[in-house]
Design a protein around this motif. Structure first.
Motif, PDB file in Angstrom:
ATOM      1  N   PRO A  98       0.787  -1.232   0.000  1.00 28.52           N
ATOM      2  CA  PRO A  98       0.000   0.000   0.000  1.00 28.52           C
ATOM      3  C   PRO A  98       0.823   1.289   0.000  1.00 28.52           C
ATOM      4  O   PRO A  98       0.337   2.322  -0.476  1.00 28.52           O
ATOM      5  N   PHE A  99       2.044   1.269   0.522  1.00 30.73           N
ATOM      6  CA  PHE A  99       2.795   2.520   0.658  1.00 30.73           C
ATOM      7  C   PHE A  99       3.085   3.142  -0.712  1.00 30.73           C
ATOM      8  O   PHE A  99       2.805   4.320  -0.942  1.00 30.73           O
ATOM      9  N   GLY A 100       3.628   2.350  -1.637  1.00 28.96           N
ATOM     10  CA  GLY A 100       3.925   2.871  -2.961  1.00 28.96           C
ATOM     11  C   GLY A 100       2.673   3.243  -3.722  1.00 28.96           C
ATOM     12  O   GLY A 100       2.653   4.227  -4.466  1.00 28.96           O
ATOM     13  N   LEU A 108      -6.830  -0.797   2.924  1.00 31.99           N
ATOM     14  CA  LEU A 108      -7.526   0.496   2.901  1.00 31.99           C
ATOM     15  C   LEU A 108      -7.210   1.320   4.136  1.00 31.99           C
ATOM     16  O   LEU A 108      -7.040   2.541   4.057  1.00 31.99           O
ATOM     17  N   GLU A 109      -7.120   0.671   5.303  1.00 31.49           N
ATOM     18  CA  GLU A 109      -6.789   1.424   6.503  1.00 31.49           C
ATOM     19  C   GLU A 109      -5.405   2.058   6.390  1.00 31.49           C
ATOM     20  O   GLU A 109      -5.211   3.227   6.764  1.00 31.49           O
ATOM     21  N   VAL A 110      -4.448   1.329   5.861  1.00 36.79           N
ATOM     22  CA  VAL A 110      -3.109   1.896   5.668  1.00 36.79           C
ATOM     23  C   VAL A 110      -3.171   3.095   4.732  1.00 36.79           C
ATOM     24  O   VAL A 110      -2.602   4.162   5.011  1.00 36.79           O
ATOM     25  N   ILE A 138       2.729   7.097  10.581  1.00 39.62           N
ATOM     26  CA  ILE A 138       1.455   6.442  10.899  1.00 39.62           C
ATOM     27  C   ILE A 138       1.665   5.250  11.820  1.00 39.62           C
ATOM     28  O   ILE A 138       0.723   4.801  12.473  1.00 39.62           O
ATOM     29  N   GLY A 139       2.871   4.700  11.863  1.00 42.71           N
ATOM     30  CA  GLY A 139       3.192   3.624  12.793  1.00 42.71           C
ATOM     31  C   GLY A 139       2.224   2.468  12.762  1.00 42.71           C
ATOM     32  O   GLY A 139       1.789   1.978  13.818  1.00 42.71           O
ATOM     33  N   VAL A 194       3.694  -0.503   8.151  1.00 48.97           N
ATOM     34  CA  VAL A 194       4.083   0.721   7.447  1.00 48.97           C
ATOM     35  C   VAL A 194       4.345   1.812   8.473  1.00 48.97           C
ATOM     36  O   VAL A 194       3.453   2.174   9.244  1.00 48.97           O
ATOM     37  N   ALA A 195       5.548   2.334   8.469  1.00 48.57           N
ATOM     38  CA  ALA A 195       5.904   3.370   9.442  1.00 48.57           C
ATOM     39  C   ALA A 195       5.427   4.750   9.014  1.00 48.57           C
ATOM     40  O   ALA A 195       4.903   5.518   9.821  1.00 48.57           O
ATOM     41  N   GLY A 196       5.625   5.084   7.722  1.00 48.77           N
ATOM     42  CA  GLY A 196       5.324   6.438   7.285  1.00 48.77           C
ATOM     43  C   GLY A 196       6.487   7.358   7.589  1.00 48.77           C
ATOM     44  O   GLY A 196       7.539   6.919   8.073  1.00 48.77           O
ATOM     45  N   PRO A 197       6.351   8.640   7.356  1.00 50.69           N
ATOM     46  CA  PRO A 197       5.144   9.317   6.886  1.00 50.69           C
ATOM     47  C   PRO A 197       4.909   9.118   5.386  1.00 50.69           C
ATOM     48  O   PRO A 197       5.767   8.595   4.683  1.00 50.69           O
ATOM     49  N   HIS A 198       3.745   9.551   4.936  1.00 56.98           N
ATOM     50  CA  HIS A 198       3.438   9.586   3.519  1.00 56.98           C
ATOM     51  C   HIS A 198       4.424  10.530   2.838  1.00 56.98           C
ATOM     52  O   HIS A 198       4.843  11.530   3.417  1.00 56.98           O
TER      53      HIS A 198
END
Length: 467
Positions: free
Chosen positions: A112-114, A165-167, A199-200, A208-212
């Motif tokens: 989801p991150f990419g 979706l939550e990520v 977002i941790g 996924v740590a994040g940030p965006h």
């Protein structure tokens, strides 16, 4: 008040999308799908026709159910070869000002991150005209393409999609505050670091740590499309989707499915009008009946029946390549599209294999196939939309871009005369505003993404600290 009819142009970056064999028709540009000029010309046609959006389908595997092989799909050009639909959006956006872009991407295979960065990028570059069609994937060899030994079970794919979706919501809605980018040249500050948050997230499927990486785009979360109509798919759509795409067997089934989706949306804490419904429809139109019949003759002459059998087999997970035409289709609850598996294997419309092959042999056997003069097509579109309580149609092309050009030239003016179609775009509106109204650039109250917005998170934190 009678609602206006919304229209998306349904496309795919491949020689054969829904209708097969027609890449051979003289003048059809389907084999040019890999050329930017094809896409920019298409975008101009759709914008001239005041379409809501171009809806770009996609798959990340090949159809192997029919005959236990992908050979028939390759022969027919049946959704293979194909190219990444997200990469043609920027070119289309550069030659249009208003047309929306709904791109398909799966939650099952790519992290989801990419993908979240890709969504923000396209929403920025289109100035808020982006939608994401959320799919979980249904082709068995797609799983093997992404390193899995076997296809993930149908309902498990939706469990993954929920976490995915939550990520995405946490990244798009909660990582950057609205005023994080300050552009303070005097103090050499582009972004206020205190307003960008990790977002941790550490879940069952994703960490996924994040940030965006992208600053907030015009819509933050793009408009969310979804097409699942299995029981699990409908529950997912009722919770997340802002627009749904349906291919019902007939108007009665379409009315039932749309009513059920709206009911489920209310149960999920949303409004019944928070989900817009688009029904797939095919249109052949010409000024006279003689010209219509001539066009139908061409479509029938070049129709590749085997390509349609390959497509149905892949959607339903039922191999139609067998010789036993007198066997009834049976519903087994497989891991493909369960709605299509069930459609012809249960109830009064249950069919034998031979009967289904005969049904697929001619396009006019589908009640969503509309052929006629502009007046006749407009009559049927009104009946379809009003009878099912749909908000509009996904217009399935036969010839590219001739199907969309014919609709623009002949059907749009007739619908406009009846007050059923827009006469102009609203300047500067985002795609979400086009669907839901001026000023509504973000998902509506009750949508699950709202729980992850920065302000909502801060309010939740304040509430918990005073508990």
């Amino acid at each position: 008040m009678t609602k206006q009819i919304r229209v998306n142009g349904f496309e795919m970056a491949t020689p054969g999308h829904i209708n097969h064999g027609l890449w051979r028709v003289p003048g059809n540009r389907r084999t040019q799908y890999k050329d930017l000029g094809y896409w920019t010309d298409l975008a101009r046609v759709l914008e001239r026709g005041l379409f809501d959006a171009v809806f770009l389908a996609d798959v990340v595997g090949t159809y192997t159910t029919y005959g236990g092989s992908r050979r028939a799909a390759l022969r027919a050009g049946m959704q293979v070869p194909n190219i990444d639909p997200t990469l043609v959006v920027s070119a289309m956006a550069s030659v249009t000002e208003h047309l929306g872009f709904a791109v398909t991407s799966t939650t099952t295979y790519e992290p989801p991150f990419g993908h979240a960065r890709r969504l923000s990028t396209l929403d920025h570059l289109t100035r808020g005209r982006l939608a994401w069609n959320i799919v979980t994937g249904y082709l068995p060899d797609a799983a093997r393409n992404f390193g899995l030994s076997e296809q993930i079970r149908h309902d498990d794919r939706y469990a993954i999609a929920e976490e995915y979706l939550e990520v995405v919501y946490r990244l798009l809605e909660g990582s950057w505050e609205d005023d994080a980018v300050v552009l303070d040249a005097e103090n050499l500050v582009y972004t206020d670091p205190d307003k960008v948050h990790e977002i941790g997230f550490d879940g069952e499927y994703f960490s996924v740590a994040g940030p965006h990486l992208a600053e907030p785009s015009p819509q933050r979360t793009p408009v969310l499309y979804q097409a699942g109509t299995s029981s699990r798919g409908k529950a997912f759509a009722a919770r997340h989707a802002e627009a749904v795409f349906l291919l019902p067997r007939d108007d009665a089934q379409g009315r039932e499915e749309i009513a059920d989706l709206r009911r489920l949306a209310v149960e999920a804490g949303r409004g019944p009008d928070d989900v817009k419904a688009f029904v797939g429809a095919e249109v052949v139109v010409a000024p006279t009946r003689t010209e219509v019949e001539d066009k139908l003759a061409v479509l029938q002459e070049f129709r590749d029946l085997e390509g349609h059998l390959v497509l149905f087999s892949g959607w339903a997970g039922i191999d139609l390549a067998g010789d036993d035409v007198d066997t009834y289709l049976e519903y087994r609850g497989g891991d493909a599209m369960q709605t299509f598996e069930r459609m012809w294997s249960e109830g009064s419309d249950r069919k034998k294999v031979g009967e289904l092959v005969s049904h697929l042999s001619r396009p006019e056997n589908d009640p969503r196939f509309i052929a006629g003069t502009p007046q006749e097509v407009a009559d049927r579109l009104e009946e379809l939309v009003d009878g099912t309580d749909a908000d509009g149609i996904n217009l399935i092309q036969h010839l590219s871009p001739a199907t969309f050009a014919d609709f623009t030239e002949h059907v749009v003016p007739e619908l406009q005369r009846r007050g059923r179609y827009r006469t102009a775009y609203t300047p500067g509106e985002t795609l979400r505003e086009r669907l839901f109204g001026e000023g509504q650039t973000r998902p509506r109250a009750g949508h699950p993404s709202r729980a992850f917005a920065v302000g909502a998170r801060e309010l939740a934190g304040a509430a918990s600290s005073h508990a």
